[in-house]
Design an enzyme around this catalytic site. Structure first.
Site, PDB file in Angstrom:
ATOM      1  N   ASP A   1     -60.206 -19.987  -0.342  1.00  0.00           N
ATOM      2  CA  ASP A   1     -60.247 -21.118   0.587  1.00  0.00           C
ATOM      3  C   ASP A   1     -61.425 -22.052   0.305  1.00  0.00           C
ATOM      4  O   ASP A   1     -61.366 -23.264   0.575  1.00  0.00           O
ATOM      5  CB  ASP A   1     -60.373 -20.645   2.035  1.00  0.00           C
ATOM      6  CG  ASP A   1     -59.560 -19.415   2.379  1.00  0.00           C
ATOM      7  OD1 ASP A   1     -59.435 -18.525   1.520  1.00  0.00           O
ATOM      8  OD2 ASP A   1     -59.080 -19.314   3.515  1.00  0.00           O
TER       9      ASP A   1
ATOM     10  N   ASP B   1     -67.641 -22.945   5.743  1.00  0.00           N
ATOM     11  CA  ASP B   1     -66.588 -23.800   6.266  1.00  0.00           C
ATOM     12  C   ASP B   1     -67.064 -25.146   6.784  1.00  0.00           C
ATOM     13  O   ASP B   1     -66.270 -25.907   7.348  1.00  0.00           O
ATOM     14  CB  ASP B   1     -65.833 -23.074   7.388  1.00  0.00           C
ATOM     15  CG  ASP B   1     -64.838 -22.061   6.850  1.00  0.00           C
ATOM     16  OD1 ASP B   1     -64.237 -22.333   5.802  1.00  0.00           O
ATOM     17  OD2 ASP B   1     -64.667 -21.000   7.482  1.00  0.00           O
TER      18      ASP B   1
END
Length: 423
Positions: free
Chosen positions: A201, A139
């Site tokens: 994602d 991330d």
């Protein structure tokens, strides 16, 4: 002084020439300024959106919220159901949402031109420079690009370049060539899976790699991003162009071990924000590569997503429970796709597709800016009614910082399109 218009249009009263025109974009600005759109009314297929009002609403919400958010060790993450103020969480290397608040401030500066938002954005960006060395999870792209990436592009802060290049190298360190993707999460955080995990994602983190490859980074960064996109395109999607959330690969052979979910209703269900990540991700990958296979795929998964939407264009948190009126919505998914659709509408060749994607984006933004989803007068956020992870019992029917980020990004993109008379 800004000149605001309160306009009500009856499409049935428009002239035949307007109807034949298909899409009318009216841009009204004070003193004919090309730099400022003081009021914008977009009309197409009965869609009317007052863009400037929605931008002004965002700025008004920031005027309320920013003075309350003074602890630089934390960032706003969510506003609880029926709450009014942001719940803040630590700027920790394992908390993926830290970059969205400074990103919102950068877009506020871009859309309004007000220096105070640039000053606030710099202050909120530079507090987590050390995150450039994160290798524990994927991330880092979400964390660094909305902050430092926009600071470089919008704010012109040249010193952010090296931070972004280091961040990209940190992300690339998680690439497994035997699988062909960047490893998501860590097995300690998610013990259900023991080997190489990749989530849908992760497509959005590729933007950091593409940017770095164009700004002095190694070509391998580009190659890693393409490999990840190709492998995900091959393995992560069903024949109907919906995606699974989590794939577990054998770390050595690259074989697929499991297809599961973390945040969706069930392993085989269609988690709406997962579908949104795909739409945005492949639109971005085509934008960066100009490889037609990615454009074709972006259109296919986008068309599937649009076919599943309700009338107000804001999906239920999972498409497979959407028939239950008690199930919560996810405005964050709508914001992500609205932003992607505006980009996609400029990339496709067919005029019909251009208008179709553009109009879909307008419908989404109009819905998100309506009283049904807007936080104006109710809470400090731009948007309400997002769902983070209902299957985990977390963030159900709340305001989410990344919903606000993609919403203001979409408004910024639309303003630039109007200023350049695109569509």
């Amino acid at each position: 002084m800004k000149n605001y218009l309160n306009v009500s249009l009856n499409v049935g009263a428009l002239t035949k020439n307007f109807l034949l025109g298909g899409l009318l974009v009216l841009t009204i600005s004070c003193k004919n300024s090309k730099k400022e759109i003081s009021a914008a009314l977009v009309v197409g297929n009965s869609i009317a959106i007052d863009l400037q009002k929605q931008i002004d609403d965002c700025e008004s919400q920031l005027e309320i919220a920013v003075p309350k958010l003074t602890d630089l060790t934390k960032h706003p993450r969510l506003i609880e159901t029926n709450g009014t103020e942001w719940k803040q969480v630590l700027n920790h290397k394992l908390i993926w949402t830290s970059g969205f608040y400074p990103g919102i401030l950068w877009y506020a500066y871009q859309t309004t031109g007000h220096e105070k938002w640039k000053e606030e954005a710099i202050k909120r960006t530079e507090i987590f420079e050390d995150f450039k060395n994160i290798t524990e999870h994927h991330d880092i792209g979400f964390m660094m690009f909305p902050a430092y990436g926009l600071g470089y592009k919008i704010g012109g802060v040249e010193s952010y370049k090296d931070i972004l290049l280091t961040s990209a190298n940190s992300l690339a360190s998680r690439f497994n060539p035997k699988v062909g993707t960047i490893r998501s999460w860590s097995n300690k955080m998610h013990p259900r899976w023991q080997q190489h995990i990749t989530i849908i994602d992760n497509m959005l983190n590729l933007e950091l790699l593409f940017w770095a490859a164009k700004h002095g980074g190694e070509k391998s960064l580009y190659d890693i991003a393409v490999s990840h996109a190709e492998t995900t395109m091959k393995n992560h999607f069903r024949p109907d162009y919906t995606s699974w959330h989590v794939l577990e690969y054998d770390s050595i052979s690259g074989d697929i071990l499991n297809r599961h979910t973390k945040q969706g209703f069930a392993d085989d269900s269609r988690w709406s924000r997962g579908q949104a990540w795909g739409v945005y991700g492949y639109t971005m990958v085509y934008k960066e590569t100009k490889d037609e296979k990615f454009l074709d795929f972006a259109q296919k998964i986008t068309d599937k997503y649009l076919s599943l939407l309700p009338e107000d264009m804001v999906p239920c948190w999972d498409f497979d429970v959407a028939n239950d009126p008690k199930e919560e919505k996810d405005a964050s998914a709508a914001a992500v796709v609205a932003s992607a659709l505006l980009d996609l509408s400029t990339m496709v060749e067919s005029k019909e597709d251009q208008k179709r994607y553009y109009n879909a984006a307008l419908k989404m933004l109009k819905s998100l800016g309506s009283d049904k989803y807007s936080g104006v007068g109710k809470a400090d956020s731009f948007l309400l009614h997002s769902t983070g992870a209902k299957s985990l019992g977390n963030e159900i029917d709340v305001a989410l910082i990344y919903a606000d980020y993609y919403y203001i990004e979409a408004l910024s993109r639309l303003k630039k399109m109007q200023a350049n008379e695109i569509l």
